[in-house]
Each structure stands twice: as structure tokens, then as C-alpha cells.
Design an enzyme around this catalytic site. Sequence first.
Site, short mmCIF file in Angstrom:
data_model
loop_
_atom_site.label_atom_id
_atom_site.label_comp_id
_atom_site.label_asym_id
_atom_site.label_seq_id
_atom_site.Cartn_x
_atom_site.Cartn_y
_atom_site.Cartn_z
N LYS A 9 0.83 -1.21 0.00
CA LYS A 9 0.00 0.00 0.00
C LYS A 9 0.87 1.27 0.00
O LYS A 9 2.09 1.19 0.22
CB LYS A 9 -0.93 -0.05 1.22
CG LYS A 9 -1.92 -1.22 1.18
CD LYS A 9 -2.91 -1.17 2.34
CE LYS A 9 -3.91 -2.32 2.25
NZ LYS A 9 -4.94 -2.22 3.33
N TYR A 49 -12.17 -2.09 -3.97
CA TYR A 49 -12.72 -2.34 -2.62
C TYR A 49 -14.25 -2.27 -2.60
O TYR A 49 -14.83 -1.98 -1.56
CB TYR A 49 -12.13 -1.33 -1.64
CG TYR A 49 -10.72 -1.66 -1.18
CD1 TYR A 49 -10.47 -2.75 -0.34
CD2 TYR A 49 -9.63 -0.91 -1.59
CE1 TYR A 49 -9.20 -3.07 0.10
CE2 TYR A 49 -8.33 -1.21 -1.17
CZ TYR A 49 -8.13 -2.30 -0.33
OH TYR A 49 -6.86 -2.60 0.10
N PHE A 57 -15.53 3.06 6.58
CA PHE A 57 -14.15 3.43 6.21
C PHE A 57 -13.91 3.48 4.71
O PHE A 57 -12.80 3.77 4.26
CB PHE A 57 -13.14 2.47 6.87
CG PHE A 57 -13.34 1.00 6.56
CD1 PHE A 57 -12.85 0.45 5.38
CD2 PHE A 57 -14.01 0.17 7.44
CE1 PHE A 57 -13.02 -0.90 5.08
CE2 PHE A 57 -14.19 -1.19 7.16
CZ PHE A 57 -13.69 -1.72 5.98
N ARG A 85 -2.10 -14.33 4.30
CA ARG A 85 -2.88 -13.67 5.36
C ARG A 85 -2.19 -13.83 6.72
O ARG A 85 -2.19 -12.91 7.53
CB ARG A 85 -4.30 -14.26 5.42
CG ARG A 85 -5.12 -14.08 4.16
CD ARG A 85 -5.71 -12.72 3.97
NE ARG A 85 -6.59 -12.31 5.04
CZ ARG A 85 -7.25 -11.14 5.06
NH1 ARG A 85 -7.13 -10.29 4.04
NH2 ARG A 85 -8.03 -10.82 6.06
N THR A 91 -5.68 -7.05 10.58
CA THR A 91 -5.93 -5.76 9.92
C THR A 91 -5.35 -4.60 10.73
O THR A 91 -4.71 -3.71 10.17
CB THR A 91 -7.45 -5.56 9.74
OG1 THR A 91 -7.98 -6.70 9.07
CG2 THR A 91 -7.74 -4.31 8.94
N ARG A 102 2.35 -6.53 9.17
CA ARG A 102 1.60 -5.40 9.73
C ARG A 102 2.10 -5.01 11.12
O ARG A 102 2.10 -3.84 11.49
CB ARG A 102 0.10 -5.71 9.72
CG ARG A 102 -0.49 -5.59 8.30
CD ARG A 102 -1.85 -6.20 8.19
NE ARG A 102 -2.55 -5.79 6.97
CZ ARG A 102 -3.71 -6.29 6.58
NH1 ARG A 102 -4.31 -7.22 7.31
NH2 ARG A 102 -4.29 -5.87 5.47
N ASN A 112 -2.00 -0.01 6.77
CA ASN A 112 -1.44 -1.25 7.32
C ASN A 112 -0.55 -1.99 6.32
O ASN A 112 -0.37 -3.19 6.40
CB ASN A 112 -2.57 -2.14 7.86
CG ASN A 112 -3.62 -2.43 6.80
OD1 ASN A 112 -3.46 -2.09 5.62
ND2 ASN A 112 -4.70 -3.06 7.21
N HIS A 115 -1.97 -5.57 1.43
CA HIS A 115 -3.25 -6.23 1.16
C HIS A 115 -2.98 -7.64 0.68
O HIS A 115 -2.02 -7.86 -0.06
CB HIS A 115 -4.02 -5.48 0.05
CG HIS A 115 -5.19 -6.29 -0.48
ND1 HIS A 115 -6.43 -6.24 0.09
CD2 HIS A 115 -5.26 -7.20 -1.50
CE1 HIS A 115 -7.24 -7.08 -0.56
NE2 HIS A 115 -6.55 -7.67 -1.52
N GLU A 126 -9.35 -10.37 -7.97
CA GLU A 126 -8.30 -9.36 -7.75
C GLU A 126 -7.10 -9.54 -8.67
O GLU A 126 -6.48 -8.55 -9.06
CB GLU A 126 -7.86 -9.40 -6.28
CG GLU A 126 -8.97 -8.92 -5.35
CD GLU A 126 -8.62 -9.06 -3.87
OE1 GLU A 126 -9.46 -8.66 -3.04
OE2 GLU A 126 -7.52 -9.54 -3.54
N1 UDP Z 1 -9.81 -0.64 7.05
C1 UDP Z 1 -9.93 0.56 7.74
N2 UDP Z 1 -10.68 0.58 8.88
C2 UDP Z 1 -11.30 -0.53 9.37
C3 UDP Z 1 -11.18 -1.73 8.67
C4 UDP Z 1 -10.43 -1.75 7.52
O1 UDP Z 1 -9.39 1.58 7.32
O2 UDP Z 1 -11.96 -0.43 10.42
C5 UDP Z 1 -9.02 -0.68 5.81
C6 UDP Z 1 -7.66 -1.36 5.98
O3 UDP Z 1 -6.71 -0.71 5.13
C7 UDP Z 1 -7.96 -2.77 5.51
C8 UDP Z 1 -8.94 -2.52 4.36
O4 UDP Z 1 -9.72 -1.42 4.81
O5 UDP Z 1 -6.78 -3.45 5.12
C9 UDP Z 1 -9.84 -3.66 4.00
O6 UDP Z 1 -10.51 -4.08 5.17
P1 UDP Z 1 -10.63 -5.62 5.53
O7 UDP Z 1 -11.59 -5.74 6.66
O8 UDP Z 1 -10.91 -6.39 4.28
O9 UDP Z 1 -9.16 -5.96 6.10
P2 UDP Z 1 -7.99 -6.88 5.51
O10 UDP Z 1 -8.64 -8.00 4.74
O11 UDP Z 1 -7.14 -5.99 4.65
O12 UDP Z 1 -7.24 -7.35 6.73
MG MG Z 2 -10.07 -7.95 3.22
#
Ligand code: UDP
Ligand code: MG
Length: 140
Positions: A9, A49, A57, A85, A91, A102, A112, A115, A126
Site C-alpha cells: 500500500k 474495494y 471506512f 494472510r 488488519t 503489519r 497497514n 493487502h 483481484e
Molecule cells: N480498514 C480501515 N478501517 C477498518 C477496517 C479496515 O481503514 O476499520 C481498511 C484497511 O486498510 C484494511 C482494508 O480497509 O486493510 C480492508 O478491510 P478488511 O476488513 O478487508 O481488512 P484486511 O482483509 O485488509 O485485513
Molecule cells: Mg479484506
Amino acid sequence: MERTLVMIKPDGVERNLIGKVISIFEENGLRVVALKKTRLSKEQAKAFYIVHKERPFYESLTDYMSSGPIVAMVLEGENAIKKVREIMGATDPKEAKEGTIRKLFGIDKEKNTVHGSDSPESANKEIPFFFSEHELIAVD
Ligand code: UDP
Ligand code: MG
């Protein structure tokens, strides 16, 4: 063998962490089958997204993801989706386990650093978002 889509990112690219992040994936047995540095427009970030469009968010996330360059890559390996993952961590960097990307590099829940696709269905959407078939170079 499985493939997954990873992004470094804007916060990771900005802090010159491209090599460090890729090294961690490589050290864990994943191989790069496609790689590019690019920049998402706001519209592209919203499309990527789209599953989060109702989340509070979404606006901030898509502003952030279009704020600077990113690196997109396809990684291949056994259980690549789950493995990536795990290597990325939770996250929210505050909740991520020691040694995860992370935990090491994440700034906050939004910025973070990485992705990774969360399921085969997500990976199947994707990967073509960034790469055409001829850009996916099979591992050896
Ligand atoms: N995100 C955020 N606030 C939140 C949750 C997610 O800004 O409360 C952002 C963060 O950059 C995250 C992305 O949105 O990586 C996608 O969210 P997801 O829940 O899919 O998390 P991930 O799969 O990336 O762990
Ligand atoms: Mg996700």
C-alpha cells in the site's frame, strides 16, 4: 499450488519498504509470478474495494489507496492465500502477531502496509484487476 493478489500500500511504498516486504514473502516460500508498480485512481480504488462500499471506512480507505503509488503482485505457493494472510497479520497492526508484516511496519488500521486476497473467490477477481493472463509467468 495456489495464487493470491498482494498489494504493498502507499504507506509501504512511501517508506521504501518494497524490498523488505517482498523478502518476507520469499523467505516464507512464496514466489513472485507477476509484479508491477502502479497508482490507483480514486475510481479504481473504489472498484477494487467495492465489497466494502457500505462500510464507514470506504471513503477514507479509497482516498488513501489512491494517494500514492502501490506495488501489486501475484504470489504463488502451497496454500498461498492463507499463508499470505498469516504473514501479513491482523488488519489492525496493534492486534497483529509479532513478526507479521503489519506488526513490523503497519502504521494504523487503515495504513497497514499490505493487502492480500482473503479467499479463492477474491483472488480470482483481484488478480485480473491488475494482470492479464500473459503477465502471469508460471514458476519455473
Ligand atoms: N480498514 C480501515 N478501517 C477498518 C477496517 C479496515 O481503514 O476499520 C481498511 C484497511 O486498510 C484494511 C482494508 O480497509 O486493510 C480492508 O478491510 P478488511 O476488513 O478487508 O481488512 P484486511 O482483509 O485488509 O485485513
Ligand atoms: Mg479484506
